[in-house]
Write a protein that holds these residues in place. Structure first.
Motif, PDB file in Angstrom:
ATOM      1  N   GLU A  35       0.855  -1.183   0.000  1.00 32.09           N
ATOM      2  CA  GLU A  35       0.000   0.000   0.000  1.00 32.09           C
ATOM      3  C   GLU A  35       0.892   1.233   0.000  1.00 32.09           C
ATOM      4  O   GLU A  35       2.077   1.160   0.292  1.00 32.09           O
ATOM      5  CB  GLU A  35      -0.923  -0.001   1.220  1.00 32.09           C
ATOM      6  CG  GLU A  35      -0.205  -0.099   2.549  1.00 32.09           C
ATOM      7  CD  GLU A  35      -1.165  -0.198   3.726  1.00 32.09           C
ATOM      8  OE1 GLU A  35      -1.980   0.719   3.894  1.00 32.09           O
ATOM      9  OE2 GLU A  35      -1.092  -1.191   4.464  1.00 32.09           O
ATOM     10  N   PHE A  54      -7.326  -4.126  -4.404  1.00 29.01           N
ATOM     11  CA  PHE A  54      -8.497  -3.658  -3.661  1.00 29.01           C
ATOM     12  C   PHE A  54      -8.533  -2.134  -3.772  1.00 29.01           C
ATOM     13  O   PHE A  54      -7.580  -1.450  -3.381  1.00 29.01           O
ATOM     14  CB  PHE A  54      -8.410  -4.079  -2.197  1.00 29.01           C
ATOM     15  CG  PHE A  54      -8.493  -5.565  -1.989  1.00 29.01           C
ATOM     16  CD1 PHE A  54      -9.707  -6.168  -1.673  1.00 29.01           C
ATOM     17  CD2 PHE A  54      -7.376  -6.365  -2.129  1.00 29.01           C
ATOM     18  CE1 PHE A  54      -9.791  -7.544  -1.487  1.00 29.01           C
ATOM     19  CE2 PHE A  54      -7.441  -7.734  -1.938  1.00 29.01           C
ATOM     20  CZ  PHE A  54      -8.660  -8.336  -1.625  1.00 29.01           C
ATOM     21  N   CYS A  56     -10.698   1.498  -3.165  1.00 27.55           N
ATOM     22  CA  CYS A  56     -11.785   2.234  -2.524  1.00 27.55           C
ATOM     23  C   CYS A  56     -11.974   3.526  -3.316  1.00 27.55           C
ATOM     24  O   CYS A  56     -11.178   4.467  -3.183  1.00 27.55           O
ATOM     25  CB  CYS A  56     -11.453   2.540  -1.076  1.00 27.55           C
ATOM     26  SG  CYS A  56     -12.742   3.480  -0.235  1.00 27.55           S
ATOM     27  N   ASN A  60      -9.373   6.673  -3.369  1.00 26.06           N
ATOM     28  CA  ASN A  60      -8.380   6.640  -4.438  1.00 26.06           C
ATOM     29  C   ASN A  60      -8.500   7.839  -5.373  1.00 26.06           C
ATOM     30  O   ASN A  60      -9.565   8.124  -5.907  1.00 26.06           O
ATOM     31  CB  ASN A  60      -8.533   5.354  -5.253  1.00 26.06           C
ATOM     32  CG  ASN A  60      -7.662   5.357  -6.499  1.00 26.06           C
ATOM     33  OD1 ASN A  60      -6.491   5.697  -6.448  1.00 26.06           O
ATOM     34  ND2 ASN A  60      -8.263   4.972  -7.616  1.00 26.06           N
ATOM     35  N   PHE A  81     -11.687  -0.873   3.603  1.00 29.22           N
ATOM     36  CA  PHE A  81     -10.302  -0.505   3.287  1.00 29.22           C
ATOM     37  C   PHE A  81      -9.535  -0.168   4.558  1.00 29.22           C
ATOM     38  O   PHE A  81      -8.377  -0.560   4.722  1.00 29.22           O
ATOM     39  CB  PHE A  81     -10.266   0.682   2.321  1.00 29.22           C
ATOM     40  CG  PHE A  81      -8.881   0.968   1.811  1.00 29.22           C
ATOM     41  CD1 PHE A  81      -8.372   0.270   0.729  1.00 29.22           C
ATOM     42  CD2 PHE A  81      -8.062   1.913   2.423  1.00 29.22           C
ATOM     43  CE1 PHE A  81      -7.082   0.502   0.263  1.00 29.22           C
ATOM     44  CE2 PHE A  81      -6.782   2.155   1.979  1.00 29.22           C
ATOM     45  CZ  PHE A  81      -6.293   1.445   0.892  1.00 29.22           C
ATOM     46  N   ALA A  85      -6.003  -1.880   5.580  1.00 30.66           N
ATOM     47  CA  ALA A  85      -4.800  -1.055   5.470  1.00 30.66           C
ATOM     48  C   ALA A  85      -3.973  -1.119   6.743  1.00 30.66           C
ATOM     49  O   ALA A  85      -4.508  -1.097   7.856  1.00 30.66           O
ATOM     50  CB  ALA A  85      -5.187   0.386   5.150  1.00 30.66           C
ATOM     51  N   GLY A  92      -6.005   4.603  -0.765  1.00 34.80           N
ATOM     52  CA  GLY A  92      -7.225   3.994  -1.271  1.00 34.80           C
ATOM     53  C   GLY A  92      -7.032   2.826  -2.207  1.00 34.80           C
ATOM     54  O   GLY A  92      -7.995   2.309  -2.779  1.00 34.80           O
TER      55      GLY A  92
END
Length: 276
Positions: A35, A54, A56, A60, A81, A85, A92
């Motif tokens: 991430e 993934f 969001c 994002n 999320f 995370a 995101g």
């Protein structure tokens, strides 16, 4: 993209959390999680295989779905999320990535390689900082011998700002690393307190490997015994050691200074430097 995942109990969501938290799970599945905007950019520029993404949409703002090619795309809610995370403000988007099958014999070295070897590294933050130094200095590879931390630990990825994806990083044993260095005729410089040679009085223009241990224990006798030269960083204070990532930066950039801040990809570049 499939229906948005909104349940915190979703099996895929739970699996991502396990991959974030447990090195054993990462090793078992041969996958890890990435991430952060910079980190994801480095993955996209690498040859790594992305298993799933993934996203969001409410968070994002950096990535288009088309950037992820063949990966499985999964839309999630902000709550989901946040559950997956590892850190805040990660952008995101979260990737599940397949572990590469990195091996010593797959390394491609420059004509005059500079290699960093870390013995029993245990703090993810130190490993991440060393990888940033290695990236900045154009180091050929970082070998992690008998590690006490997982190079795919989310704290390593974060503290390296994704440089774990820009520098070849191979995990191996001390014996395997030494055999590799000997095979490639790379001189071994062990950094240790008993060192009788100052690091800045040592010659790093030839193929060189800088060996570093932990702050607590230093290097084992294995590397002291097999070193071509045991070196030290001169210190004036009362402390008997520096942080290992600081020591790495000092020695590596001394090597780069001696090399004129060049990476010698070919014999022609190496010869041209020595003819100056």
């Amino acid at each position: 993209m499939s229906e948005k995942i909104s349940s915190l109990q979703n099996a895929k969501v739970k699996n991502v959390v396990r991959l974030q938290e447990k090195s054993q799970e990462r090793r078992l599945q041969k996958k890890f999680v990435v991430e952060g905007v910079n980190e994801i950019r480095h993955v996209l520029q690498s040859s790594l295989t992305i298993d799933s993404v993934f996203i969001c949409p409410e968070i994002n703002s950096q990535f288009a779905q088309s950037e992820f090619n063949e990966a499985t795309l999964l839309e999630v809610t902000p709550e989901v999320f946040s559950k997956m995370a590892y850190r805040e403000d990660s952008g995101g988007v979260l990737l599940v990535v397949d572990m590469p099958d990195d091996k010593l014999d797959s390394l491609k070295l420059s004509y005059c390689p500079l290699v960093v070897v870390l013995e029993a590294v245990e703090k993810p933050g130190n490993l991440g900082a060393i990888l940033r130094t290695a990236d900045a200095a154009g180091v050929d590879a970082v070998l992690i011998c008998d590690p006490r931390t997982d190079k795919w630990n989310p704290n390593v990825i974060r503290s390296s700002i994704g440089c774990v994806f820009t520098v070849p990083v191979i995990t191996c044993t001390n014996d395997e690393a030494l055999d590799f260095l000997k095979k490639n005729e790379i001189a071994v410089y062990a950094a240790a307190l008993p060192g009788s040679h100052r690091h800045d009085h040592s010659e790093f223009v030839s193929p060189s490997a800088i060996i570093l241990g932990t702050e607590a224990d230093g290097l084992s006798e294995f590397w002291i015994d097999h070193a071509d030269r045991v070196i030290r960083i001169p210190m004036l204070g009362k402390a008997d050691s520096l942080n290992v990532s600081t020591s790495c930066a000092i020695i590596v950039f001394e090597a780069m200074r001696q090399r004129g801040f060049n990476v010698f990809e070919s014999k022609e570049k190496f010869d041209a430097f020595h003819l100056k």
